[in-house]
Design an enzyme around this catalytic site. Structure first.
Site, short mmCIF file in Angstrom:
data_model
loop_
_atom_site.label_atom_id
_atom_site.label_comp_id
_atom_site.label_asym_id
_atom_site.label_seq_id
_atom_site.Cartn_x
_atom_site.Cartn_y
_atom_site.Cartn_z
CG HIS A 85 -4.70 48.73 86.93
ND1 HIS A 85 -5.91 48.27 86.44
CD2 HIS A 85 -3.74 48.31 86.06
CE1 HIS A 85 -5.70 47.60 85.31
NE2 HIS A 85 -4.40 47.59 85.07
CG HIS A 87 -8.41 51.98 89.76
ND1 HIS A 87 -9.49 51.85 88.90
CD2 HIS A 87 -7.56 50.98 89.44
CE1 HIS A 87 -9.29 50.81 88.09
NE2 HIS A 87 -8.13 50.26 88.40
CG HIS A 103 -6.21 52.62 85.05
ND1 HIS A 103 -5.53 51.93 84.09
CD2 HIS A 103 -7.17 51.79 85.52
CE1 HIS A 103 -6.04 50.71 83.99
NE2 HIS A 103 -7.04 50.60 84.84
CG HIS A 111 -3.81 51.05 80.14
ND1 HIS A 111 -3.75 51.03 81.50
CD2 HIS A 111 -3.70 49.75 79.73
CE1 HIS A 111 -3.63 49.77 81.91
NE2 HIS A 111 -3.60 48.98 80.87
CG HIS A 120 -3.13 55.33 82.79
ND1 HIS A 120 -4.05 54.33 82.55
CD2 HIS A 120 -3.37 56.32 81.89
CE1 HIS A 120 -4.84 54.70 81.54
NE2 HIS A 120 -4.45 55.89 81.12
CG ASP A 123 -1.37 51.89 83.57
OD1 ASP A 123 -2.46 51.87 84.17
OD2 ASP A 123 -1.21 52.39 82.44
CG HIS A 161 -8.79 44.80 87.06
ND1 HIS A 161 -9.97 45.43 86.75
CD2 HIS A 161 -7.92 45.79 87.38
CE1 HIS A 161 -9.82 46.75 86.87
NE2 HIS A 161 -8.59 47.00 87.26
NE ARG A 177 -12.96 49.21 88.57
CZ ARG A 177 -12.85 50.52 88.58
NH1 ARG A 177 -12.88 51.18 89.73
NH2 ARG A 177 -12.70 51.19 87.46
ZN ZN Z 1 -3.99 52.38 83.05
CU CU Z 2 -7.58 48.72 87.36
#
Ligand code: ZN
Ligand code: CU
Length: 184
Positions: A85, A87, A103, A111, A120, A123, A161, A177
């Protein structure tokens, strides 16, 4: 007789190859004139492992013609799927990467998967690591930019992740993370 003819063949081969391989004194080729290229905006995130793991890598971004292409190369992963992702905050200072915030979500949507209707802006689904723990992803999207504006990902953060993004709410259950990189 055989030996001497073999010698002759080898000798001739050396002479001929020497002739053909002798560096020719050539004029240097004129520099090709590069055609003017459309300005592409680029950025890079260098992924650093969070505390307790060894995940690292590089994610490069290039914007042109309204699309942003992303190329990610990540190593040190457990084989399998890993949530991937952008962030919202370009701050990887926390040992667990939580300083990067949630995110990136300028549209305040739910999401989801990057190829789905609702997700998002940060994403990007999953990276798939092979048996060596290496993952490579190339994707091109129209829902982020590098140029200034609400959807710009400059000075935000890429997060990898520990677990798979299953696209559940609110953020895909992808777990801790493992690596963080500021997009610069
Ligand atoms: Zn997301
Ligand atoms: Cu993430």
């Amino acid at each position: 007789m055989f030996k001497s003819s073999l010698f002759t063949v080898v000798f001739l081969a050396i002479v001929i190859s020497g002739t053909y391989c002798a560096p020719a004194a050539e004029e240097p080729a004129p520099e090709p004139v590069a055609p003017p290229e459309p300005q592409a905006i680029t950025a890079t995130a260098t992924l650093q492992a969070t505390e307790g793991n060894e995940v690292s890598g590089t994610v490069s971004f290039e914007e042109s013609d309204g699309m942003v292409s992303i190329v990610a190369d990540v190593s040190g992963l457990e084989p399998g799927m890993h949530g991937f992702h952008i962030h919202e905050t370009g701050d990887c200072s926390a040992p667990d990467g939580t300083s990067a915030g949630g995110h990136f979500n300028p549209q305040e949507s739910e999401h989801g998967a990057p190829d789905g209707e609702i997700h998002h802006s940060g994403d990007f689904g999953n990276l798939e690591a092979d048996e060596e723990g290496m993952a490579h992803l190339e994707v091109s999207v129209d829902f982020i930019t590098l140029s200034e504006g609400a959807t710009s990902v400059l000075n935000r953060a890429v997060i990898v992740h520990a677990q798979e993004d299953d696209f559940g709410q609110p953020t895909g259950n992808a777990g801790p993370r493992q690596a963080c990189g500021e997009i610069q």
